[in-house]
Motif scaffolding. Structure first.
Motif, PDB file in Angstrom:
ATOM      1  N   TYR A  27      30.892  80.799   8.897  1.00 28.39           N
ATOM      2  CA  TYR A  27      32.322  81.021   8.685  1.00 28.39           C
ATOM      3  C   TYR A  27      32.863  80.057   7.637  1.00 28.39           C
ATOM      4  O   TYR A  27      33.717  80.412   6.821  1.00 28.39           O
ATOM      5  CB  TYR A  27      33.070  80.849  10.005  1.00 28.39           C
ATOM      6  CG  TYR A  27      34.311  81.694  10.130  1.00 28.39           C
ATOM      7  CD1 TYR A  27      34.212  83.052  10.444  1.00 28.39           C
ATOM      8  CD2 TYR A  27      35.572  81.152   9.932  1.00 28.39           C
ATOM      9  CE1 TYR A  27      35.351  83.835  10.554  1.00 28.39           C
ATOM     10  CE2 TYR A  27      36.705  81.926  10.047  1.00 28.39           C
ATOM     11  CZ  TYR A  27      36.592  83.271  10.359  1.00 28.39           C
ATOM     12  OH  TYR A  27      37.714  84.044  10.462  1.00 28.39           O
ATOM     13  N   ALA A  81      41.568  87.164  15.655  1.00 22.54           N
ATOM     14  CA  ALA A  81      40.748  87.907  14.688  1.00 22.54           C
ATOM     15  C   ALA A  81      39.689  88.751  15.387  1.00 22.54           C
ATOM     16  O   ALA A  81      38.636  89.047  14.815  1.00 22.54           O
ATOM     17  CB  ALA A  81      40.082  86.934  13.708  1.00 22.54           C
ATOM     18  N   SER A  83      39.306  91.725  15.948  1.00 23.87           N
ATOM     19  CA  SER A  83      38.966  93.041  15.397  1.00 23.87           C
ATOM     20  C   SER A  83      37.751  92.981  14.480  1.00 23.87           C
ATOM     21  O   SER A  83      37.171  94.015  14.156  1.00 23.87           O
ATOM     22  CB  SER A  83      40.158  93.611  14.626  1.00 23.87           C
ATOM     23  OG  SER A  83      40.540  92.737  13.566  1.00 23.87           O
ATOM     24  N   ARG A  84      37.348  91.759  14.075  1.00 16.97           N
ATOM     25  CA  ARG A  84      36.189  91.598  13.195  1.00 16.97           C
ATOM     26  C   ARG A  84      34.902  91.601  14.012  1.00 16.97           C
ATOM     27  O   ARG A  84      34.838  90.956  15.059  1.00 16.97           O
ATOM     28  CB  ARG A  84      36.299  90.306  12.403  1.00 16.97           C
ATOM     29  CG  ARG A  84      37.472  90.239  11.436  1.00 16.97           C
ATOM     30  CD  ARG A  84      37.592  88.866  10.824  1.00 16.97           C
ATOM     31  NE  ARG A  84      36.317  88.348  10.365  1.00 16.97           N
ATOM     32  CZ  ARG A  84      36.105  87.850   9.146  1.00 16.97           C
ATOM     33  NH1 ARG A  84      37.085  87.848   8.270  1.00 16.97           N
ATOM     34  NH2 ARG A  84      34.929  87.369   8.826  1.00 16.97           N
ATOM     35  N   PRO A  85      33.868  92.292  13.551  1.00 12.56           N
ATOM     36  CA  PRO A  85      32.599  92.335  14.300  1.00 12.56           C
ATOM     37  C   PRO A  85      31.990  90.952  14.526  1.00 12.56           C
ATOM     38  O   PRO A  85      31.439  90.682  15.592  1.00 12.56           O
ATOM     39  CB  PRO A  85      31.698  93.212  13.427  1.00 12.56           C
ATOM     40  CG  PRO A  85      32.640  94.054  12.641  1.00 12.56           C
ATOM     41  CD  PRO A  85      33.839  93.197  12.381  1.00 12.56           C
ATOM     42  N   ASP A  86      32.070  90.069  13.508  1.00 18.26           N
ATOM     43  CA  ASP A  86      31.478  88.741  13.670  1.00 18.26           C
ATOM     44  C   ASP A  86      32.222  87.933  14.723  1.00 18.26           C
ATOM     45  O   ASP A  86      31.604  87.187  15.499  1.00 18.26           O
ATOM     46  CB  ASP A  86      31.460  87.994  12.335  1.00 18.26           C
ATOM     47  CG  ASP A  86      32.831  87.942  11.680  1.00 18.26           C
ATOM     48  OD1 ASP A  86      33.727  88.693  12.085  1.00 18.26           O
ATOM     49  OD2 ASP A  86      33.013  87.146  10.736  1.00 18.26           O
ATOM     50  N   VAL A  87      33.531  88.077  14.781  1.00 20.66           N
ATOM     51  CA  VAL A  87      34.313  87.356  15.787  1.00 20.66           C
ATOM     52  C   VAL A  87      34.052  87.935  17.181  1.00 20.66           C
ATOM     53  O   VAL A  87      33.996  87.193  18.170  1.00 20.66           O
ATOM     54  CB  VAL A  87      35.810  87.393  15.440  1.00 20.66           C
ATOM     55  CG1 VAL A  87      36.633  86.709  16.531  1.00 20.66           C
ATOM     56  CG2 VAL A  87      36.056  86.709  14.095  1.00 20.66           C
ATOM     57  N   ILE A  88      33.877  89.247  17.263  1.00 18.69           N
ATOM     58  CA  ILE A  88      33.523  89.854  18.545  1.00 18.69           C
ATOM     59  C   ILE A  88      32.204  89.279  19.054  1.00 18.69           C
ATOM     60  O   ILE A  88      32.059  88.947  20.240  1.00 18.69           O
ATOM     61  CB  ILE A  88      33.426  91.386  18.410  1.00 18.69           C
ATOM     62  CG1 ILE A  88      34.813  91.984  18.133  1.00 18.69           C
ATOM     63  CG2 ILE A  88      32.828  92.001  19.678  1.00 18.69           C
ATOM     64  CD1 ILE A  88      34.799  93.470  17.882  1.00 18.69           C
ATOM     65  N   TYR A  90      31.034  86.348  18.384  1.00 17.74           N
ATOM     66  CA  TYR A  90      31.297  84.982  18.820  1.00 17.74           C
ATOM     67  C   TYR A  90      31.941  84.961  20.203  1.00 17.74           C
ATOM     68  O   TYR A  90      31.553  84.160  21.068  1.00 17.74           O
ATOM     69  CB  TYR A  90      32.197  84.270  17.816  1.00 17.74           C
ATOM     70  CG  TYR A  90      32.577  82.879  18.247  1.00 17.74           C
ATOM     71  CD1 TYR A  90      31.660  81.840  18.145  1.00 17.74           C
ATOM     72  CD2 TYR A  90      33.833  82.607  18.778  1.00 17.74           C
ATOM     73  CE1 TYR A  90      31.990  80.560  18.558  1.00 17.74           C
ATOM     74  CE2 TYR A  90      34.173  81.326  19.190  1.00 17.74           C
ATOM     75  CZ  TYR A  90      33.248  80.309  19.075  1.00 17.74           C
ATOM     76  OH  TYR A  90      33.578  79.042  19.497  1.00 17.74           O
TER      77      TYR A  90
END
Length: 226
Positions: A27, A81, A83-88, A90
């Motif tokens: 990130y 955030a 809605s972002r795949p990477d944050v999901i 995490y």
């Protein structure tokens, strides 16, 4: 001999902590390519997660409560955030981590394996909660010359937490001395927006102060006995 529950929760916690450090490292690079000034903040989160990994892997008394506090606060930071795949990814990682830590804590309590008192756990947990705010107060841009106040307060608090984790009385005193510095951070702006240094300093102060409250009585008793 470690039971299946201990081994499973230990490995889940290790993998999740390592994945968290790698996530914030990625990130930092991703954000740095667009907004390089925030790289120190996310780099600090990488260091914070590596410290959590060390505490868990070496079975330090502060490892689990510190990691839990750090996880909860970073989830709150990243949730907007979602809605972002990477944050999901995490957030799912943190769910697994907190579940593993909770199961591990209950298992240790049932088997009488609590290594430290609730005071130790409280200050470590509050330290984990405070770390992201300390990083925001000390490393986010926009403070100008007065930003050095936030950097100094954050550094002193980090030094104090290091001392507390090594069970040194001066660690509690260093945390106490950092609170006035963090409260003294003035409001500042960053471009066209208000920088969060002063708010971060206030929240970090409240969090660290709550961790110190439980140590006031034993700390004064120890100082009087010398």
């Amino acid at each position: 001999m470690a039971t299946t529950i201990e081994r499973t929760t230990r490995w889940v916690a290790w993998v999740a902590a390592l994945a968290s450090a790698m996530f914030f490292g990625w990130y930092a690079l991703a954000m740095g390519s667009k907004w390089g000034a925030v790289m120190p903040f996310f780099g600090g989160l990488v260091v914070a997660w590596l410290a959590a990994l060390i505490g868990l892997s070496r079975k330090r008394w502060w490892g689990s409560p510190y990691t839990a506090g750090l996880s909860i606060l970073t989830v709150a930071f990243m949730a907007p955030a979602a809605s972002r795949p990477d944050v999901i990814f995490y957030l799912v990682t943190q769910l697994a981590l907190l579940t593993a830590l909770g199961v591990r804590a209950m298992h240790e309590r049932e088997n009488g394996q609590d290594a430290r008192s609730w005071r130790h756990a409280t200050v470590a947990f509050m330290g984990g909660l405070a770390v992201p705010w300390l990083l925001a107060a000390g490393l986010l841009p926009g403070g100008g010359v007065m930003g050095l106040v936030g950097l100094g307060g954050a550094a002193l608090a980090a030094l104090g937490l290091s001392g507390v984790f090594r069970e040194r009385t001066w660690g509690l005193l260093a945390i106490g001395l950092s609170i006035p510095l963090l409260l003294a951070i003035p409001p500042s702006s960053w471009g066209c927006m208000r920088a969060p240094h002063d708010v971060a300093g206030e929240v970090a102060s409240i969090t660290l102060g709550a961790g110190l409250l439980v140590w006031i009585v034993p700390l004064f008793a120890r100082l009087r006995s010398r």
